[in-house]
Design a protein around this motif. Structure first.
Motif, short mmCIF file in Angstrom:
data_model
loop_
_atom_site.label_atom_id
_atom_site.label_comp_id
_atom_site.label_asym_id
_atom_site.label_seq_id
_atom_site.Cartn_x
_atom_site.Cartn_y
_atom_site.Cartn_z
N ARG A 221 0.83 -1.22 0.00
CA ARG A 221 0.00 0.00 0.00
C ARG A 221 0.86 1.26 0.00
O ARG A 221 0.54 2.24 -0.67
N ASP A 222 1.92 1.26 0.77
CA ASP A 222 2.80 2.42 0.90
C ASP A 222 4.25 1.93 0.96
O ASP A 222 4.63 1.27 1.93
N PRO A 223 5.03 2.12 -0.07
CA PRO A 223 4.85 3.06 -1.18
C PRO A 223 3.97 2.58 -2.33
O PRO A 223 3.68 3.34 -3.25
N PRO A 282 10.07 -2.55 1.36
CA PRO A 282 9.48 -1.67 0.34
C PRO A 282 10.47 -1.43 -0.79
O PRO A 282 11.68 -1.53 -0.60
N TYR A 283 9.95 -1.09 -1.96
CA TYR A 283 10.84 -0.91 -3.11
C TYR A 283 11.73 0.32 -2.97
O TYR A 283 12.73 0.44 -3.67
N ASN A 284 11.37 1.25 -2.05
CA ASN A 284 12.18 2.45 -1.88
C ASN A 284 13.06 2.39 -0.64
O ASN A 284 13.53 3.42 -0.15
N ASP A 285 13.27 1.19 -0.11
CA ASP A 285 14.15 1.05 1.06
C ASP A 285 15.56 1.53 0.69
O ASP A 285 16.08 1.19 -0.37
N PRO A 286 16.22 2.31 1.54
CA PRO A 286 17.55 2.84 1.22
C PRO A 286 18.58 1.76 0.91
O PRO A 286 19.48 1.97 0.09
N ASN A 294 25.24 -2.45 -0.64
CA ASN A 294 23.95 -2.78 -0.04
C ASN A 294 22.84 -2.96 -1.07
O ASN A 294 21.76 -3.43 -0.73
N ALA A 295 23.10 -2.60 -2.34
CA ALA A 295 22.06 -2.69 -3.37
C ALA A 295 21.56 -4.11 -3.54
O ALA A 295 20.41 -4.33 -3.90
N ALA A 296 22.41 -5.08 -3.29
CA ALA A 296 22.01 -6.48 -3.50
C ALA A 296 21.74 -7.21 -2.18
O ALA A 296 21.68 -8.42 -2.18
#
Length: 538
Positions: A221-223, A282-286, A294-296
């Protein structure tokens, strides 16, 4: 893999099987395979080993780590993309089972391309498959560092890669039965681990966590389910996830019972995995958006840290390290035996056919591990960047493989029709096999062509990215053309094999005799209680 079935009768799909996973040349005396010789040592794996090694190869870094890449497009985009590609893998199993059970011979689908399509394509496919396995090894070795960075972000990637290579060398020189037994139990552990992550997700999402946070489907739901607000952007997100599926869902050639379970493994590990990681982060997690290592990082670890869960992230990370090593070991085994098979067919330098007194193709093992040193690129270019390159290379080589395999089956059926052979000629039958072959050919071609669509935007072209995405195509073409020139010098068929001239008879009598002898030997063996139980289950 080279597989010898126990029974080539019409009900072969319902039987257990004694198998060999080494690439061995055809033999004239089948008794050679059941005596105490170097060749005999290759017949060390049972059906339970094959089933669990297939699962072991399926549960690698992709399920836990690189899946964070397409998750950045949104959880629904990831789920749709992976589900679409899952149908392609299911389609592959539908037609490949027919060729594999009719001709479980040395070379596998590489030989099918040479026998039913074009010898030059078989040659190119053999080297393409070898490159695929080496790239997968490098991908797993590079992923080691992604995991170890959880404990020590400043550790030099060369340390993890070197440790992995030494470990692979030790494992690859042991007896094949020991290898199979080790992989069997590690695979059981990996199955429990991924199922455990699914259970963890359910418990924590309903509030069973230190924060008592009932987050449920909050991140859907969010994001939201998609990272993009436009239809075009969402389509790109789904396509990105589909491309990851082409890399992550790596089907293995197995016997009929294992073929029938392919769809369940796909649903459990990949579609299920795509669903649960969308709940965990979430897809926008830092950590997912970071341009650094950390990207992977695993979405499961991200969620554990968010919920302040102690110890478990380290336990999971350790388990993932074992998972990665197991997958890399399976791929090293497949790569070295593929190279050995190419050498036996005089499609590689003859030196690679050298074996020691135990029948181990040690030259192939050494060549495979030396090429795996490509993973040291992570030292200078960064772990995340190199992992991305390897994923692109692996995706391209696997797509090429399934394009040729699908084409081989289409010609295989054309040959059967031209020679008056009905489906009763086949020991096992797939579901809509011809439709499945065309479906696989369509999606694999489409995915390969558009795998680098992002390079063609203004200012987006990058030479290393382009090379790792499409380089496999050029290597494949060079191999194909080179073998064509060699064939032309020997007056071989220039444009493939006519359907009426395809060979459906060679090796059949030998295979049937071989499997009868192998069955007699297996029935005379004394099995432990655990072996009897696991053989019945798997």
């Amino acid at each position: 893999m080279s597989i010898a079935m126990k029974d080539m009768s019409s009900d072969a799909s319902s039987t257990k099987a004694d198998i060999t996973v080494d690439s061995i040349s055809p033999v004239n005396n089948v008794n050679q395979l059941v005596t105490d010789t170097p060749v005999a040592n290759h017949r060390g794996l049972r059906m339970r080993h094959l089933q669990l090694i297939a699962i072991s190869g399926a549960i690698g870094s992709s399920v836990f780590i690189s899946i964070g890449g397409p998750l950045k497009e949104g959880p629904l985009a990831l789920l749709i993309g992976v589900s679409i590609w899952a149908t392609v893998v299911w389609a592959i199993s539908n037609f490949l089972v027919e060729m594999s059970t009719l001709l479980p011979v040395d070379g596998g689908f590489i030989l099918y391309a040479s026998r039913f399509l074009d010898p030059a394509l078989g040659f190119a496919l053999g080297w393409n498959y070898f490159i695929t396995q080496v790239a997968l090894i490098c991908s797993e070795l590079t992923a080691f560092n992604v995991l170890v960075e959880y404990w020590d972000p400043n550790l030099n990637p060369a340390v993890c890669i070197s440790a992995g290579l030494v470990g692979l060398l030790c494992v690859q020189v042991i007896n094949v039965r020991v290898y199979g037994e080790t992989e069997f139990w590690i695979s059981i552990f990996k199955v429990f681990m991924i199922v455990g992550m699914f259970i963890f997700t359910f418990i924590t999402m309903v509030g069973g966590n230190p924060l008592h946070d009932r987050y449920g489907f909050r991140f859907w739901r969010d994001p939201g389910p998609f990272a993009s607000s436009t239809a075009t952007g969402r389509a790109y997100g789904i396509w990105h996830a589909l491309q990851w599926g082409a890399y992550g869902i790596n089907p293995r050639r197995v016997l009929p019972k294992a073929f029938r379970s392919t769809i369940y493994r796909i649903l459990a590990f990949y579609v299920g995995g795509a669903f649960f990681v969308g709940i965990n982060a979430p897809y926008n997690d830092p950590h997912l958006l970071s341009a650094k290592s950390n990207a992977a990082r695993s979405p499961y670890v991200i969620n554990m840290n968010r919920l302040n869960i102690p110890i478990l992230p380290s336990i999971l990370t350790a388990g993932l390290l074992l998972s990665l090593f197991s997958s890399a070991s399976s791929m090293a085994f497949a790569a070295s035996r593929t190279l050995y098979s190419l050498g036996l067919q005089r499609q590689a330098p003859r030196i690679v056919t050298r074996t020691n007194k135990f029948g181990l193709p040690y030259v192939c093992v050494l060549v495979t591990l030396l090429l795996s040193c490509i993973s040291y690129l992570a030292v200078s270019s960064g772990t995340s960047q190199v992992l991305s390159w390897l994923i692109n290379l692996t995706t391209a080589t696997q797509l090429l493989t399934w394009m040729v395999v699908a084409g081989s089956y289409i010609r295989f059926r054309a040959g059967m029709k031209a020679q008056g052979l009905g489906r009763d000629f086949l020991p096992a039958k797939g579901t809509f096999p011809q439709t499945s072959a065309w479906y696989t050919l369509f999606w694999s071609t489409l995915a390969l062509i558009f795998s680098g669509y992002t390079f063609f935007g203004p200012g987006e072209f990058d030479i290393p990215d382009f090379f790792f995405t499409y380089g496999a195509v050029f290597i494949f073409i060079v191999c194909y053309v080179g073998w064509k020139f060699k064939g032309a010098r020997h007056h071989q068929q220039l444009f493939g094999i006519p359907a009426k001239d395809m060979d459906f008879q060679s090796d059949l009598a030998e295979i049937e005799e071989l499997t009868v002898v192998a069955e007699e030997k297996r029935e005379g063996q004394q099995l432990s209680v655990i072996q009897r139980v696991t053989d019945r289950i798997f």
